[in-house]
Design an enzyme around this catalytic site. Structure first.
Site: not given
Ligand code: PAF
Length: 284
Positions: A30, A33, A37, A150-152, A186-188
């Site tokens: 999304m 970055l 990413h 893996q964070k998500d 790390l996360s947006s």
């Molecule tokens: O993990 C993300 O950034 C989002 O959930 C994804 C996989 C790009 C879907 O919009």
């Protein structure tokens, strides 16, 4: 690097790759970055000749009270980073490219069960939005390989299930969570943290690791594990959402024979809802 906004132009580019016999890896993002990413893109390049990174802030995975409008959008910086990293295509579709009949009338892809627990329970419809958009991206790009962080962790498990259940010929790769030296993943959404909150945010990973250690030391009662972790998070100023140990394959509750486990946690800190996890294997 090519920046492409339309599916038609992307298809033309992809058929050029196919003609040359080159395989394609997709990294769905999304945008906004960070190094995490970039690791996904690096891993992708190890498994395919061409790497496509999609950048699309997907409205259907945000709840009505969530941060879709404010979600950080850093298009130019993202483009420069991807280009420097040697990515072949940045696919940044418009809303209409992804949802030609409108988001309200979209064809939904849903993974019941897995999508309703944990983050899915607190964010109704979130994972349906994720699987619905990832499915579209898979159909547009038709990659051999796709890479997720893996964070998500729950998202990763759900996407693996979708791919298996729908017989999609796509290899799903998981890239390890990238962390600051402090341990903060790390996360947006870390951008939402104040300096003071950022210092305290490290407690999320520390709590997840402590929960793993408690389990390894023999504590098996989910309520005790949760209570200890919640107390620690609350002391650090979090509003804990969940802290739980699950089987890493399907997120079901572990039994005595379970070997591959994961601790998952979510908690609110100021404006940011943070998630983290740690996987571990039972000795023996
Ligand atoms: O993990 C993300 O950034 C989002 O959930 C994804 C996989 C790009 C879907 O919009």
């Amino acid at each position: 690097m090519k920046t492409i906004r339309e599916t038609k132009s992307l298809r033309a580019e992809l058929s050029g790759f196919a003609q040359d016999g080159e395989s394609v890896a997709l990294v769905p993002t999304m945008g906004s970055l960070h190094q995490g990413h970039m690791e996904l893109a690096r891993l992708a390049s190890e498994y395919a000749e061409r790497v496509v990174v999609s950048v699309f802030v997907n409205p259907t995975q945000f709840g009505p009270q969530e941060d879709f409008e404010n979600y950080p959008r850093t298009f130019d910086t993202d483009r420069r980073r991807l280009s420097r990293a040697g990515v072949d295509v940045m696919f940044a579709p418009t809303h209409d490219e992804i949802y030609p009949f409108g988001a309200e009338r979209m064809t939904r892809v849903s993974v019941p069960g897995l999508s309703l627990m944990l983050c899915g329970e607190r964010r109704p419809g979130h994972f349906d939005g994720v699987t619905s958009v990832v499915n579209r991206l898979f159909n547009i790009v038709r990659p051999e390989v796709a890479v997720f962080g893996q964070k998500d962790y729950q998202q990763l498990v759900i996407i693996r299930r979708m791919v298996q259940d729908l017989h999609m010929p796509i290899k799903i790769l998981a890239s390890p969570t990238q962390r600051e030296k402090s341990g903060l993943a790390l996360s947006s959404r870390n951008r939402y943290l104040t300096t003071d909150e950022r210092d305290r945010a490290v407690e999320l990973y520390a709590t997840v690791c402590a929960c793993r250690d408690q389990y390894l030391a023999g504590e098996r009662d989910p309520a005790t594990l949760e209570k200890t972790g919640f107390e620690r998070l609350s002391r650090a100023g979090f509003e804990p959402d969940y802290l739980t140990i699950r089987k890493s394959g399907d997120l079901s509750l572990p039994d005595d024979d379970s070997s591959f486990l994961v601790v998952l946690a979510a908690a609110q800190l100021g404006k940011a809802r943070l998630i983290d996890n740690v996987m571990f294997e039972m000795p023996g």
